[in-house]
Write a protein that holds these residues in place. Structure first.
Motif, PDB file in Angstrom:
ATOM      1  N   ASP A 179       0.848  -1.187   0.000  1.00  0.00           N
ATOM      2  CA  ASP A 179       0.000   0.000   0.000  1.00  0.00           C
ATOM      3  C   ASP A 179       0.889   1.245   0.000  1.00  0.00           C
ATOM      4  O   ASP A 179       1.559   1.523   0.996  1.00  0.00           O
ATOM      5  CB  ASP A 179      -0.900  -0.014   1.227  1.00  0.00           C
ATOM      6  N   PRO A 180       0.923   1.995  -1.096  1.00  0.00           N
ATOM      7  CA  PRO A 180       1.814   3.159  -1.170  1.00  0.00           C
ATOM      8  C   PRO A 180       1.423   4.277  -0.211  1.00  0.00           C
ATOM      9  O   PRO A 180       2.254   5.121   0.127  1.00  0.00           O
ATOM     10  CB  PRO A 180       1.694   3.612  -2.628  1.00  0.00           C
ATOM     11  N   ASP A 181       0.177   4.270   0.245  1.00  0.00           N
ATOM     12  CA  ASP A 181      -0.252   5.282   1.208  1.00  0.00           C
ATOM     13  C   ASP A 181       0.218   4.969   2.619  1.00  0.00           C
ATOM     14  O   ASP A 181       0.262   5.850   3.477  1.00  0.00           O
ATOM     15  CB  ASP A 181      -1.775   5.425   1.197  1.00  0.00           C
ATOM     16  N   ARG A 182       0.572   3.719   2.874  1.00  0.00           N
ATOM     17  CA  ARG A 182       1.029   3.315   4.209  1.00  0.00           C
ATOM     18  C   ARG A 182       2.548   3.157   4.290  1.00  0.00           C
ATOM     19  O   ARG A 182       3.135   3.375   5.338  1.00  0.00           O
ATOM     20  CB  ARG A 182       0.370   2.002   4.607  1.00  0.00           C
ATOM     21  N   CYS A 183       3.177   2.750   3.194  1.00  0.00           N
ATOM     22  CA  CYS A 183       4.618   2.486   3.204  1.00  0.00           C
ATOM     23  C   CYS A 183       5.388   3.768   3.503  1.00  0.00           C
ATOM     24  O   CYS A 183       5.151   4.815   2.898  1.00  0.00           O
ATOM     25  CB  CYS A 183       5.069   1.914   1.866  1.00  0.00           C
ATOM     26  N   ALA A 184       6.330   3.673   4.439  1.00  0.00           N
ATOM     27  CA  ALA A 184       7.176   4.820   4.795  1.00  0.00           C
ATOM     28  C   ALA A 184       8.617   4.601   4.355  1.00  0.00           C
ATOM     29  O   ALA A 184       9.477   5.421   4.658  1.00  0.00           O
ATOM     30  CB  ALA A 184       7.105   5.070   6.294  1.00  0.00           C
ATOM     31  N   GLY A 185       8.885   3.499   3.657  1.00  0.00           N
ATOM     32  CA  GLY A 185      10.220   3.254   3.118  1.00  0.00           C
ATOM     33  C   GLY A 185      11.238   2.771   4.128  1.00  0.00           C
ATOM     34  O   GLY A 185      12.431   2.947   3.925  1.00  0.00           O
ATOM     35  N   HIS A 186      10.779   2.133   5.212  1.00  0.00           N
ATOM     36  CA  HIS A 186      11.715   1.613   6.217  1.00  0.00           C
ATOM     37  C   HIS A 186      12.647   0.555   5.635  1.00  0.00           C
ATOM     38  O   HIS A 186      13.794   0.450   6.041  1.00  0.00           O
ATOM     39  CB  HIS A 186      10.962   1.018   7.409  1.00  0.00           C
ATOM     40  N   GLY A 187      12.149  -0.262   4.712  1.00  0.00           N
ATOM     41  CA  GLY A 187      12.975  -1.261   4.046  1.00  0.00           C
ATOM     42  C   GLY A 187      13.109  -2.588   4.757  1.00  0.00           C
ATOM     43  O   GLY A 187      13.922  -3.413   4.361  1.00  0.00           O
ATOM     44  N   ALA A 188      12.313  -2.824   5.797  1.00  0.00           N
ATOM     45  CA  ALA A 188      12.393  -4.104   6.503  1.00  0.00           C
ATOM     46  C   ALA A 188      12.072  -5.264   5.571  1.00  0.00           C
ATOM     47  O   ALA A 188      12.725  -6.314   5.622  1.00  0.00           O
ATOM     48  CB  ALA A 188      11.451  -4.112   7.705  1.00  0.00           C
ATOM     49  N   CYS A 189      11.102  -5.082   4.694  1.00  0.00           N
ATOM     50  CA  CYS A 189      10.735  -6.159   3.766  1.00  0.00           C
ATOM     51  C   CYS A 189      11.844  -6.418   2.754  1.00  0.00           C
ATOM     52  O   CYS A 189      12.135  -7.573   2.418  1.00  0.00           O
ATOM     53  CB  CYS A 189       9.426  -5.832   3.058  1.00  0.00           C
ATOM     54  N   VAL A 190      12.481  -5.363   2.293  1.00  0.00           N
ATOM     55  CA  VAL A 190      13.572  -5.510   1.331  1.00  0.00           C
ATOM     56  C   VAL A 190      14.752  -6.232   1.978  1.00  0.00           C
ATOM     57  O   VAL A 190      15.376  -7.103   1.362  1.00  0.00           O
ATOM     58  CB  VAL A 190      14.005  -4.141   0.774  1.00  0.00           C
TER      59      VAL A 190
ATOM     60  N   PHE B  60       9.688 -16.178   4.215  1.00  0.00           N
ATOM     61  CA  PHE B  60      10.317 -14.855   4.287  1.00  0.00           C
ATOM     62  C   PHE B  60       9.289 -13.745   4.046  1.00  0.00           C
ATOM     63  O   PHE B  60       9.338 -12.690   4.678  1.00  0.00           O
ATOM     64  CB  PHE B  60      11.457 -14.740   3.278  1.00  0.00           C
ATOM     65  N   VAL B  61       8.360 -13.992   3.147  1.00  0.00           N
ATOM     66  CA  VAL B  61       7.308 -13.018   2.878  1.00  0.00           C
ATOM     67  C   VAL B  61       6.405 -12.869   4.104  1.00  0.00           C
ATOM     68  O   VAL B  61       6.061 -11.756   4.503  1.00  0.00           O
ATOM     69  CB  VAL B  61       6.493 -13.402   1.630  1.00  0.00           C
ATOM     70  N   ASP B  62       6.040 -13.984   4.719  1.00  0.00           N
ATOM     71  CA  ASP B  62       5.233 -13.920   5.939  1.00  0.00           C
ATOM     72  C   ASP B  62       5.943 -13.109   7.019  1.00  0.00           C
ATOM     73  O   ASP B  62       5.323 -12.302   7.710  1.00  0.00           O
ATOM     74  CB  ASP B  62       4.917 -15.322   6.454  1.00  0.00           C
ATOM     75  N   GLN B  63       7.231 -13.324   7.153  1.00  0.00           N
ATOM     76  CA  GLN B  63       8.016 -12.564   8.131  1.00  0.00           C
ATOM     77  C   GLN B  63       8.011 -11.081   7.766  1.00  0.00           C
ATOM     78  O   GLN B  63       7.883 -10.221   8.640  1.00  0.00           O
ATOM     79  CB  GLN B  63       9.442 -13.101   8.180  1.00  0.00           C
ATOM     80  N   SER B  64       8.136 -10.762   6.501  1.00  0.00           N
ATOM     81  CA  SER B  64       8.111  -9.367   6.051  1.00  0.00           C
ATOM     82  C   SER B  64       6.775  -8.709   6.381  1.00  0.00           C
ATOM     83  O   SER B  64       6.731  -7.558   6.822  1.00  0.00           O
ATOM     84  CB  SER B  64       8.354  -9.283   4.540  1.00  0.00           C
ATOM     85  N   ILE B  65       5.690  -9.434   6.158  1.00  0.00           N
ATOM     86  CA  ILE B  65       4.358  -8.909   6.465  1.00  0.00           C
ATOM     87  C   ILE B  65       4.228  -8.629   7.957  1.00  0.00           C
ATOM     88  O   ILE B  65       3.771  -7.559   8.369  1.00  0.00           O
ATOM     89  CB  ILE B  65       3.267  -9.883   5.982  1.00  0.00           C
ATOM     90  N   ARG B  66       4.656  -9.576   8.781  1.00  0.00           N
ATOM     91  CA  ARG B  66       4.540  -9.419  10.244  1.00  0.00           C
ATOM     92  C   ARG B  66       5.395  -8.283  10.784  1.00  0.00           C
ATOM     93  O   ARG B  66       5.026  -7.634  11.755  1.00  0.00           O
ATOM     94  CB  ARG B  66       4.918 -10.717  10.944  1.00  0.00           C
ATOM     95  N   HIS B  67       6.560  -8.048  10.165  1.00  0.00           N
ATOM     96  CA  HIS B  67       7.494  -7.063  10.700  1.00  0.00           C
ATOM     97  C   HIS B  67       7.429  -5.692  10.029  1.00  0.00           C
ATOM     98  O   HIS B  67       8.209  -4.807  10.371  1.00  0.00           O
ATOM     99  CB  HIS B  67       8.923  -7.612  10.633  1.00  0.00           C
ATOM    100  N   CYS B  68       6.508  -5.499   9.111  1.00  0.00           N
ATOM    101  CA  CYS B  68       6.373  -4.196   8.468  1.00  0.00           C
ATOM    102  C   CYS B  68       5.886  -3.179   9.504  1.00  0.00           C
ATOM    103  O   CYS B  68       4.797  -3.335  10.059  1.00  0.00           O
ATOM    104  CB  CYS B  68       5.388  -4.267   7.299  1.00  0.00           C
ATOM    105  N   PRO B  69       6.690  -2.138   9.803  1.00  0.00           N
ATOM    106  CA  PRO B  69       6.303  -1.169  10.834  1.00  0.00           C
ATOM    107  C   PRO B  69       5.007  -0.426  10.515  1.00  0.00           C
ATOM    108  O   PRO B  69       4.292  -0.009  11.420  1.00  0.00           O
ATOM    109  CB  PRO B  69       7.471  -0.182  10.879  1.00  0.00           C
ATOM    110  N   GLU B  70       4.691  -0.289   9.243  1.00  0.00           N
ATOM    111  CA  GLU B  70       3.498   0.459   8.840  1.00  0.00           C
ATOM    112  C   GLU B  70       2.339  -0.452   8.441  1.00  0.00           C
ATOM    113  O   GLU B  70       1.286   0.032   8.041  1.00  0.00           O
ATOM    114  CB  GLU B  70       3.840   1.386   7.668  1.00  0.00           C
ATOM    115  N   GLN B  71       2.554  -1.771   8.511  1.00  0.00           N
ATOM    116  CA  GLN B  71       1.550  -2.760   8.091  1.00  0.00           C
ATOM    117  C   GLN B  71       1.042  -2.452   6.689  1.00  0.00           C
ATOM    118  O   GLN B  71      -0.152  -2.439   6.413  1.00  0.00           O
ATOM    119  CB  GLN B  71       0.415  -2.837   9.105  1.00  0.00           C
ATOM    120  N   ALA B  72       1.994  -2.192   5.785  1.00  0.00           N
ATOM    121  CA  ALA B  72       1.658  -1.784   4.424  1.00  0.00           C
ATOM    122  C   ALA B  72       1.567  -2.937   3.428  1.00  0.00           C
ATOM    123  O   ALA B  72       1.132  -2.733   2.302  1.00  0.00           O
ATOM    124  CB  ALA B  72       2.709  -0.778   3.933  1.00  0.00           C
ATOM    125  N   ILE B  73       1.971  -4.129   3.830  1.00  0.00           N
ATOM    126  CA  ILE B  73       1.993  -5.261   2.892  1.00  0.00           C
ATOM    127  C   ILE B  73       0.732  -6.089   3.062  1.00  0.00           C
ATOM    128  O   ILE B  73       0.373  -6.486   4.174  1.00  0.00           O
ATOM    129  CB  ILE B  73       3.235  -6.141   3.131  1.00  0.00           C
TER     130      ILE B  73
END
Length: 66
Positions: free
Chosen positions: A6-17, A46-59
């Motif tokens: 979600d581009p409106d929620r993503c703040a570019g922290h990069g945890a998923c990357v 790894f994707v599940d982990q990215s979803i859980r750890h996204c600080p903005e819950q954008a995924i």
């Protein structure tokens, strides 16, 4: 599994990357984007982990516009 950042929620922290660079990357503006149409089974954890750890819950696992 299909994904949407979600581009409106993503703040570019990069945890998923950092967690799954084969699936997530950065746009030219520095926000996360999904690089693949379908997530390979071997990367699902790894994707599940990215979803859980996204600080903005954008995924999300699907595009809400669909």
């Amino acid at each position: 599994m299909s994904l949407f950042v979600d581009p409106d929620r993503c703040a570019g922290h990069g945890a998923c990357v950092a967690t799954c660079p084969a699936v997530f990357g950065f746009t030219d503006d520095g926000f996360a984007e999904v690089l693949v149409a379908t997530v390979p089974d071997d990367l699902a954890g790894f994707v599940d982990q990215s979803i859980r750890h996204c600080p903005e819950q954008a995924i999300r696992t699907a595009d809400p516009a669909e």
